[in-house]
Design a protein around this motif. Structure first.
Motif, mmCIF file in Angstrom:
data_model
loop_
_atom_site.group_PDB
_atom_site.id
_atom_site.type_symbol
_atom_site.label_atom_id
_atom_site.label_comp_id
_atom_site.label_asym_id
_atom_site.label_seq_id
_atom_site.Cartn_x
_atom_site.Cartn_y
_atom_site.Cartn_z
ATOM 1 N N GLU A 140 2.287 6.016 -1.052
ATOM 2 C CA GLU A 140 1.662 4.755 -1.919
ATOM 3 C C GLU A 140 1.254 5.295 -3.171
ATOM 4 O O GLU A 140 -0.181 5.762 -2.530
ATOM 5 C CB GLU A 140 1.859 3.264 -1.045
ATOM 6 N N ASP A 141 1.153 4.990 -4.172
ATOM 7 C CA ASP A 141 0.347 5.260 -5.277
ATOM 8 C C ASP A 141 -0.836 4.535 -5.144
ATOM 9 O O ASP A 141 -2.174 5.061 -6.472
ATOM 10 C CB ASP A 141 0.973 5.572 -6.612
ATOM 11 N N GLU A 142 -0.488 3.344 -5.328
ATOM 12 C CA GLU A 142 -1.541 2.468 -5.589
ATOM 13 C C GLU A 142 -2.685 2.281 -4.733
ATOM 14 O O GLU A 142 -2.145 1.528 -3.433
ATOM 15 C CB GLU A 142 -1.132 0.996 -6.024
ATOM 16 N N LYS A 143 -4.243 2.717 -4.670
ATOM 17 C CA LYS A 143 -4.583 3.239 -3.135
ATOM 18 C C LYS A 143 -4.988 1.838 -2.806
ATOM 19 O O LYS A 143 -4.427 1.196 -1.794
ATOM 20 C CB LYS A 143 -5.914 4.357 -3.716
ATOM 21 N N PRO A 144 -5.435 0.712 -3.340
ATOM 22 C CA PRO A 144 -5.830 -0.442 -2.558
ATOM 23 C C PRO A 144 -4.524 -1.056 -1.601
ATOM 24 O O PRO A 144 -5.098 -1.554 -0.910
ATOM 25 C CB PRO A 144 -6.360 -1.193 -4.028
ATOM 26 N N ALA A 145 -3.861 -1.257 -2.768
ATOM 27 C CA ALA A 145 -2.449 -1.406 -1.937
ATOM 28 C C ALA A 145 -1.917 -0.574 -0.264
ATOM 29 O O ALA A 145 -1.796 -1.382 0.602
ATOM 30 C CB ALA A 145 -1.192 -1.521 -2.867
ATOM 31 N N ALA A 146 -2.581 0.044 -0.721
ATOM 32 C CA ALA A 146 -2.177 1.589 0.308
ATOM 33 C C ALA A 146 -3.748 1.133 1.800
ATOM 34 O O ALA A 146 -3.143 1.175 2.842
ATOM 35 C CB ALA A 146 -2.387 3.358 -0.182
ATOM 36 N N ARG A 147 -5.028 1.163 1.405
ATOM 37 C CA ARG A 147 -5.542 0.922 2.121
ATOM 38 C C ARG A 147 -4.760 -0.385 2.438
ATOM 39 O O ARG A 147 -5.443 -0.944 3.486
ATOM 40 C CB ARG A 147 -7.013 0.437 1.551
ATOM 41 N N LEU A 148 -4.821 -1.919 2.281
ATOM 42 C CA LEU A 148 -4.634 -3.070 2.373
ATOM 43 C C LEU A 148 -2.984 -2.731 3.427
ATOM 44 O O LEU A 148 -3.856 -3.118 4.642
ATOM 45 C CB LEU A 148 -3.686 -4.091 1.546
ATOM 46 N N LEU A 149 -2.173 -2.404 2.955
ATOM 47 C CA LEU A 149 -1.296 -1.982 4.596
ATOM 48 C C LEU A 149 -1.472 -1.065 5.610
ATOM 49 O O LEU A 149 -1.367 -1.701 7.022
ATOM 50 C CB LEU A 149 0.061 -1.033 3.424
ATOM 51 N N GLN A 176 -1.568 3.145 14.088
ATOM 52 C CA GLN A 176 -2.461 4.401 14.143
ATOM 53 C C GLN A 176 -1.839 5.137 12.620
ATOM 54 O O GLN A 176 -0.190 5.176 12.823
ATOM 55 C CB GLN A 176 -3.042 5.283 14.598
ATOM 56 N N VAL A 177 -2.421 4.413 11.502
ATOM 57 C CA VAL A 177 -2.033 5.980 10.658
ATOM 58 C C VAL A 177 -2.345 7.566 9.873
ATOM 59 O O VAL A 177 -3.670 7.122 9.586
ATOM 60 C CB VAL A 177 -1.767 4.677 8.998
ATOM 61 N N LEU A 178 -1.606 7.654 10.634
ATOM 62 C CA LEU A 178 -2.030 10.062 9.825
ATOM 63 C C LEU A 178 -2.836 9.903 9.026
ATOM 64 O O LEU A 178 -3.893 10.829 8.734
ATOM 65 C CB LEU A 178 -0.895 10.573 10.230
ATOM 66 N N GLU A 179 -1.701 10.133 7.957
ATOM 67 C CA GLU A 179 -2.594 9.797 6.140
ATOM 68 C C GLU A 179 -1.507 9.065 5.367
ATOM 69 O O GLU A 179 -0.660 8.400 5.902
ATOM 70 C CB GLU A 179 -1.448 11.626 5.865
ATOM 71 N N LYS A 180 -2.577 8.947 4.253
ATOM 72 C CA LYS A 180 -1.946 8.468 3.504
ATOM 73 C C LYS A 180 -2.259 9.098 1.526
ATOM 74 O O LYS A 180 -2.864 9.722 1.833
ATOM 75 C CB LYS A 180 -3.509 6.706 2.624
ATOM 76 N N LEU A 181 -0.553 8.856 1.420
ATOM 77 C CA LEU A 181 -0.322 10.163 0.159
ATOM 78 C C LEU A 181 0.149 9.068 -0.840
ATOM 79 O O LEU A 181 0.946 7.742 -0.556
ATOM 80 C CB LEU A 181 1.054 11.291 0.651
ATOM 81 N N THR A 182 -0.781 9.910 -2.312
ATOM 82 C CA THR A 182 -0.740 9.070 -3.181
ATOM 83 C C THR A 182 0.677 9.259 -4.218
ATOM 84 O O THR A 182 0.630 8.806 -5.393
ATOM 85 C CB THR A 182 -2.004 8.815 -4.336
ATOM 86 N N SER A 183 1.195 10.580 -3.950
ATOM 87 C CA SER A 183 1.913 11.016 -5.766
ATOM 88 C C SER A 183 3.124 12.031 -4.692
ATOM 89 O O SER A 183 3.133 12.932 -3.703
ATOM 90 C CB SER A 183 1.021 11.900 -6.456
ATOM 91 N N VAL A 184 3.976 12.532 -5.319
ATOM 92 C CA VAL A 184 5.220 13.521 -5.236
ATOM 93 C C VAL A 184 4.783 14.794 -4.359
ATOM 94 O O VAL A 184 4.966 15.056 -3.194
ATOM 95 C CB VAL A 184 6.350 14.018 -6.279
ATOM 96 N N GLU A 185 3.515 15.697 -5.272
ATOM 97 C CA GLU A 185 2.751 16.783 -4.959
ATOM 98 C C GLU A 185 2.207 16.590 -4.244
ATOM 99 O O GLU A 185 2.407 17.811 -3.140
ATOM 100 C CB GLU A 185 2.092 16.856 -6.018
ATOM 101 N N ASP A 186 1.410 15.588 -3.387
ATOM 102 C CA ASP A 186 0.696 15.805 -2.450
ATOM 103 C C ASP A 186 1.565 15.480 -0.987
ATOM 104 O O ASP A 186 1.361 16.381 0.109
ATOM 105 C CB ASP A 186 -0.547 14.550 -3.094
ATOM 106 N N LEU A 194 9.954 -3.514 2.987
ATOM 107 C CA LEU A 194 9.540 -4.755 2.271
ATOM 108 C C LEU A 194 8.570 -5.444 1.117
ATOM 109 O O LEU A 194 8.894 -4.118 0.517
ATOM 110 C CB LEU A 194 7.833 -4.016 3.263
ATOM 111 N N LEU A 195 9.164 -6.324 1.306
ATOM 112 C CA LEU A 195 8.791 -6.335 -0.569
ATOM 113 C C LEU A 195 7.336 -6.709 -1.085
ATOM 114 O O LEU A 195 6.906 -7.636 0.247
ATOM 115 C CB LEU A 195 9.454 -7.902 -0.135
ATOM 116 N N LYS A 196 6.868 -6.339 -1.834
ATOM 117 C CA LYS A 196 4.929 -6.937 -2.030
ATOM 118 C C LYS A 196 4.986 -8.189 -3.061
ATOM 119 O O LYS A 196 6.473 -8.526 -3.234
ATOM 120 C CB LYS A 196 5.250 -5.503 -2.928
ATOM 121 N N PRO A 197 4.383 -8.524 -2.256
ATOM 122 C CA PRO A 197 3.365 -8.089 -1.871
ATOM 123 C C PRO A 197 3.734 -8.737 -0.376
ATOM 124 O O PRO A 197 4.364 -9.007 0.321
ATOM 125 C CB PRO A 197 2.194 -9.455 -2.166
#
Length: 253
Positions: A10-19, A29-39, A99-102
């Motif tokens: 998820e590229d929107e960090k606040p949305a990723a933290r909330l999820l 438990q979430v192993l990792e939050k990734l924000t871009s294709v490259e990452d 899942l439809l945001k929000p």
């Protein structure tokens, strides 16, 4: 029960933290939050794939599908998207979910429960991607013929044929005309993309959409990418990413 290994893309960090907080509230438990294709490509190359991926469609540097053109992954997917028009008819079929945001707590819990109940028979990763891509490509668009621009207290109509490109900068969306004038839009670039003719416009990056007849020339660029020059002056380099080059060439033809 075997623990569920989860990754969020998820590229929107606040949305990723909330999820992540919502997922943890249900005991996972979430192993990792990734924000871009490259990452994401780098992470999957270095780590064992998870059991379940929460996958946003549009990332900061391209569509998330581009990740899996570069790495092989067999995880289950739950799509997270604001594009309900793409998914409402399509998903909830068999073992596919979105899942439809929000994202509501009850929907999140239901999706994870569904994964746990059908873990052994959850749709194959490739099949999930291909089905979602097919619905993206077949969803009808209401193509705009003009954009209405507000300039102070006045309104201006810009016909679609006068537009050289759309772009985002400083959290705003702009259109640039073939005469070189720039106007701020009320729409996001994602919203603009949904309402313009795919044969006439191509999204070369997260920040830029170009018109076919606005392109002056195309030159080879580093790392198998392409650089575009428009008939109108544009301050930034317009680069077609390596992952989009093939689709771009097909679009041109």
């Amino acid at each position: 029960m075997k623990p569920v290994r989860i990754v969020i893309i998820e590229d929107e960090k606040p949305a990723a933290r909330l999820l992540e907080r919502k997922i943890e509230k249900f005991g996972y438990q979430v192993l990792e939050k990734l924000t871009s294709v490259e990452d994401a490509v780098h992470w999957f190359q270095q780590n064992e794939e998870p059991d379940l991926i929460f996958l946003d469609i549009q990332l900061s540097d391209g569509l998330s599908f581009e990740i899996f053109d570069q790495v092989e992954v067999k995880s289950a997917i739950i799509f997270t998207t604001a594009y309900d028009a793409y998914a409402l008819r399509a998903f909830k079929l068999n073992s596919i979910d979105y899942l439809l945001k929000p994202i509501a707590d009850a929907d999140l819990k239901g999706a994870i429960d569904k994964f746990n109940e059908q873990r052994a028979s959850f749709f194959a990763f490739t099949e999930q991607l291909n089905l979602f891509k097919s619905f993206l490509s077949t969803t009808p668009k209401e193509n705009k013929e003009r954009f209405l621009i507000k300039i102070g207290t006045q309104l201006k109509i810009v016909p679609i044929g006068d537009i050289a490109c759309f772009f985002s900068a400083n959290k705003l969306t702009y259109l640039k005309t073939k005469e070189g004038r720039e106007y701020i839009l009320d729409n996001s670039l994602d919203e603009v993309e949904k309402t313009i003719e795919a044969e006439q416009f191509f999204r070369i990056s997260r920040k830029h959409i170009v018109a076919l007849d606005g392109i002056k020339d195309i030159v080879a660029y580093s790392n198998s990418r392409l650089k575009l020059n428009l008939h109108v002056d544009f301050e930034e380099d317009l680069i077609v990413s390596r992952e989009k080059v093939n689709d771009f060439k097909l679009w041109l033809s």
